[in-house]
Design a protein around this motif. Structure first.
Motif, PDB file in Angstrom:
ATOM      1  N   ALA A  54       0.838  -1.197   0.000  1.00 13.27           N
ATOM      2  CA  ALA A  54       0.000   0.000   0.000  1.00 13.27           C
ATOM      3  C   ALA A  54       0.876   1.252   0.000  1.00 13.27           C
ATOM      4  O   ALA A  54       1.919   1.307   0.664  1.00 13.27           O
ATOM      5  N   LEU A  55       0.450   2.241  -0.759  1.00  8.43           N
ATOM      6  CA  LEU A  55       1.173   3.507  -0.825  1.00  8.43           C
ATOM      7  C   LEU A  55       0.812   4.349   0.398  1.00  8.43           C
ATOM      8  O   LEU A  55      -0.371   4.510   0.731  1.00  8.43           O
ATOM      9  N   LYS A  56       1.808   4.895   1.066  1.00  7.15           N
ATOM     10  CA  LYS A  56       1.573   5.667   2.288  1.00  7.15           C
ATOM     11  C   LYS A  56       1.264   7.125   1.943  1.00  7.15           C
ATOM     12  O   LYS A  56       1.994   7.768   1.189  1.00  7.15           O
ATOM     13  N   LEU A  57       0.164   7.606   2.515  1.00  5.49           N
ATOM     14  CA  LEU A  57      -0.212   9.007   2.347  1.00  5.49           C
ATOM     15  C   LEU A  57      -0.367   9.653   3.718  1.00  5.49           C
ATOM     16  O   LEU A  57      -1.035   9.115   4.604  1.00  5.49           O
ATOM     17  N   ALA A  58       0.251  10.802   3.868  1.00  6.55           N
ATOM     18  CA  ALA A  58       0.022  11.601   5.071  1.00  6.55           C
ATOM     19  C   ALA A  58      -1.301  12.337   4.875  1.00  6.55           C
ATOM     20  O   ALA A  58      -1.543  12.928   3.811  1.00  6.55           O
ATOM     21  N   VAL A 107       6.608   9.055   3.289  1.00  9.57           N
ATOM     22  CA  VAL A 107       5.271   8.909   2.712  1.00  9.57           C
ATOM     23  C   VAL A 107       5.361   9.227   1.224  1.00  9.57           C
ATOM     24  O   VAL A 107       6.256   9.958   0.786  1.00  9.57           O
ATOM     25  N   ASN A 108       4.415   8.682   0.454  1.00  9.61           N
ATOM     26  CA  ASN A 108       4.427   8.901  -0.992  1.00  9.61           C
ATOM     27  C   ASN A 108       3.717  10.181  -1.403  1.00  9.61           C
ATOM     28  O   ASN A 108       3.869  10.640  -2.543  1.00  9.61           O
ATOM     29  N   GLY A 109       2.921  10.734  -0.496  1.00 10.34           N
ATOM     30  CA  GLY A 109       2.211  11.955  -0.838  1.00 10.34           C
ATOM     31  C   GLY A 109       1.487  12.514   0.371  1.00 10.34           C
ATOM     32  O   GLY A 109       1.491  11.924   1.454  1.00 10.34           O
ATOM     33  N   ILE A 110       0.857  13.676   0.172  1.00  9.48           N
ATOM     34  CA  ILE A 110       0.092  14.334   1.240  1.00  9.48           C
ATOM     35  C   ILE A 110      -1.302  14.636   0.703  1.00  9.48           C
ATOM     36  O   ILE A 110      -1.454  15.261  -0.359  1.00  9.48           O
ATOM     37  N   LEU A 111      -2.313  14.189   1.426  1.00  8.07           N
ATOM     38  CA  LEU A 111      -3.704  14.499   1.089  1.00  8.07           C
ATOM     39  C   LEU A 111      -4.233  15.463   2.150  1.00  8.07           C
ATOM     40  O   LEU A 111      -4.329  15.117   3.325  1.00  8.07           O
ATOM     41  N   THR A 112      -4.568  16.674   1.716  1.00  2.90           N
ATOM     42  CA  THR A 112      -5.061  17.706   2.635  1.00  2.90           C
ATOM     43  C   THR A 112      -6.525  17.998   2.346  1.00  2.90           C
ATOM     44  O   THR A 112      -6.890  18.333   1.210  1.00  2.90           O
ATOM     45  N   ILE A 113      -7.360  17.858   3.374  1.00  5.12           N
ATOM     46  CA  ILE A 113      -8.791  18.169   3.261  1.00  5.12           C
ATOM     47  C   ILE A 113      -9.016  19.507   3.946  1.00  5.12           C
ATOM     48  O   ILE A 113      -8.860  19.623   5.176  1.00  5.12           O
ATOM     49  N   PRO A 114      -9.370  20.556   3.200  1.00  6.22           N
ATOM     50  CA  PRO A 114      -9.476  21.903   3.791  1.00  6.22           C
ATOM     51  C   PRO A 114     -10.670  22.022   4.743  1.00  6.22           C
ATOM     52  O   PRO A 114     -11.597  21.211   4.730  1.00  6.22           O
ATOM     53  N   GLU A 115     -10.663  23.067   5.552  1.00  5.61           N
ATOM     54  CA  GLU A 115     -11.659  23.222   6.605  1.00  5.61           C
ATOM     55  C   GLU A 115     -13.067  23.481   6.072  1.00  5.61           C
ATOM     56  O   GLU A 115     -14.064  23.225   6.757  1.00  5.61           O
ATOM     57  N   ASP A 116     -13.184  23.999   4.838  1.00  2.00           N
ATOM     58  CA  ASP A 116     -14.514  24.298   4.291  1.00  2.00           C
ATOM     59  C   ASP A 116     -15.036  23.178   3.388  1.00  2.00           C
ATOM     60  O   ASP A 116     -15.991  23.376   2.630  1.00  2.00           O
ATOM     61  N   THR A 138       7.122   7.637 -12.954  1.00  5.58           N
ATOM     62  CA  THR A 138       5.887   7.848 -13.697  1.00  5.58           C
ATOM     63  C   THR A 138       4.837   6.781 -13.399  1.00  5.58           C
ATOM     64  O   THR A 138       3.640   7.067 -13.356  1.00  5.58           O
ATOM     65  N   ASP A 139       5.273   5.530 -13.189  1.00  2.00           N
ATOM     66  CA  ASP A 139       4.314   4.466 -12.913  1.00  2.00           C
ATOM     67  C   ASP A 139       3.666   4.665 -11.551  1.00  2.00           C
ATOM     68  O   ASP A 139       2.451   4.515 -11.394  1.00  2.00           O
ATOM     69  N   MET A 140       4.467   5.019 -10.550  1.00  2.00           N
ATOM     70  CA  MET A 140       3.919   5.266  -9.214  1.00  2.00           C
ATOM     71  C   MET A 140       3.018   6.496  -9.233  1.00  2.00           C
ATOM     72  O   MET A 140       1.950   6.505  -8.596  1.00  2.00           O
TER      73      MET A 140
END
Length: 384
Positions: A54-58, A107-116, A138-140
């Motif tokens: 599994a790819l790790k996301l912060a 981590v492979n990336g960052i997913l940010t969910i904004p407050e609104d 490119t594949d990842m």
């Protein structure tokens, strides 16, 4: 041919067979190439393609409402249809910690969910999330985008049912196959070919070193039975290497090659004769064992790759496709995979079964005749 002569030929064949089997038993190194080299290749591919991680996301969830949490849960609940494992592993963090983990490569990336996020969706406005990932591979990068898209779509289906989104999924094949399993079956074929070729090379060189080949020049009978015995022993050695790799493939992938054995054996026999005959020509032409072994093994591996070892022949174009269609191993590999997976592997007729047997048979006959001619000339002095 009278019965006495037939008996003499068969007796010579059996004696040569026993001698070569005794040499193989006394020096098992002749089996090494069919076991060690393909096993290393199998393990490398297992680590590369067979170990889905599994790819790790912060995740930085700043949303003040409930939809942000629902969105996060949906994204991280999506799983691979093949392995059943989740695409992503969530690492909860604040913005600063997420950036630190990202910069450290943890981590492979960052997913940010904004407050609104919830507020905008609740009011019917479009909402956005921030998605940062490293796209040096490119594949990842493609996987990171597509996997998130699946999560977004699943979220809208569950929480925004009024949206007019329609996705139609059609499969062009009857079933989906694991990539590593497809490659592993190819390694099984390679193990047989390399093991057979190396056994012929090694035993012939061993007799050359011990100066026993000169005795063939004194033989009053045809050397054809001795050549046939060498081919048979080489094929048996290849079978040992293939069996070991078949067991490893079963342990690693669960693919049982024994189920299609009756269909596989004739294919291996014809391909084996062709490749062993090529190795015979090389071993009798190139006097130095290291050079002959390297040329034969490299040829086998290159032919294996060009035959669709890691990707289907249908993706080849131009000269590369022409080469693939000219190789007997392309057709053999296609038919072996079809027997194992019970799925048509003919690539729309490019690797048709009847055409395949014609190509494989032609290679086997031509190379076997050529190898016998060289064998008779080198060991019999050209007199018989």
């Amino acid at each position: 041919m009278d019965a006495k002569r037939k008996g003499g030929i068969m007796n010579l064949f059996i004696r040569e067979l026993r001698k070569l089997l005794a040499l193989t038993k006394a020096d098992p190194k002749s089996l090494a190439a069919g076991i060690i080299a393909p096993t290393i290749i199998l393990v490398i591919f297992a680590l590369t393609f067979g170990n889905f991680v599994a790819l790790k996301l912060a995740v930085v969830n700043d949303d003040a409402g409930a939809l942000g949490t629902a969105f996060e849960e949906t994204v991280f609940s999506q799983t691979s249809p093949l392995s059943g494992e989740p695409y992503f592993e969530a690492i909860e963090a604040d913005a600063g910690k997420a950036q630190e983990l990202y910069e450290q490569g943890r981590v492979n990336g960052i997913l940010t969910i904004p407050e609104d996020f919830s507020a905008r969706l609740g009011s019917g406005e479009p909402a956005q999330v921030l998605y940062a990932f490293d796209n040096y591979n490119t594949d990842m990068a493609k996987n990171l985008r597509l996997y998130l898209d699946e999560g977004i779509f699943a979220f809208y289906q569950e929480h925004m049912p009024g949206m007019e989104i329609e996705v139609r999924r059609e499969f062009a094949v009857g079933t989906q196959l694991d990539w590593f399993a497809i490659i592993a079956v190819g390694v099984f074929m390679l193990a047989f070919l390399m093991g057979s070729m190396f056994n012929f090379l090694y035993l012939l060189n061993k007799e050359r070193v011990h100066a026993t080949l000169s005795e063939y020049r004194l033989a009053p009978a045809s050397l054809l039975p001795t050549f046939a015995a060498r081919v048979v022993v080489a094929l048996l050695a290849g079978a040992v290497g293939a069996a070991v790799n078949a067991l490893l493939i079963w342990l690693l992938t669960g693919v049982d090659l024994a189920c299609g054995l009756l269909a596989i054996l004739p294919i291996l026999l014809v391909l084996g004769i062709a490749f062993v005959s090529f190795a015979a020509i090389v071993s009798l032409t190139v006097r130095k064992f290291s050079g002959a072994a390297m040329l034969s093994m490299v040829t086998a591996v290159v032919a294996w790759f060009l035959s669709g070892a890691t990707t289907s022949v249908k993706y080849a174009t131009g000269a590369l496709l022409d080469v693939a269609l000219a190789l007997p191993s392309s057709y053999g590999l296609s038919q072996i995979r079809a027997a194992v997976f019970n799925v048509d592997q003919s690539v729309g007729g490019l690797l048709a079964v009847d055409k395949g047997w014609l190509v494989m048979g032609a290679y086997a006959v031509v190379l076997a005749v050529a190898a016998w001619a060289v064998y008779r000339k080198r060991l019999g002095g050209g007199g018989r």
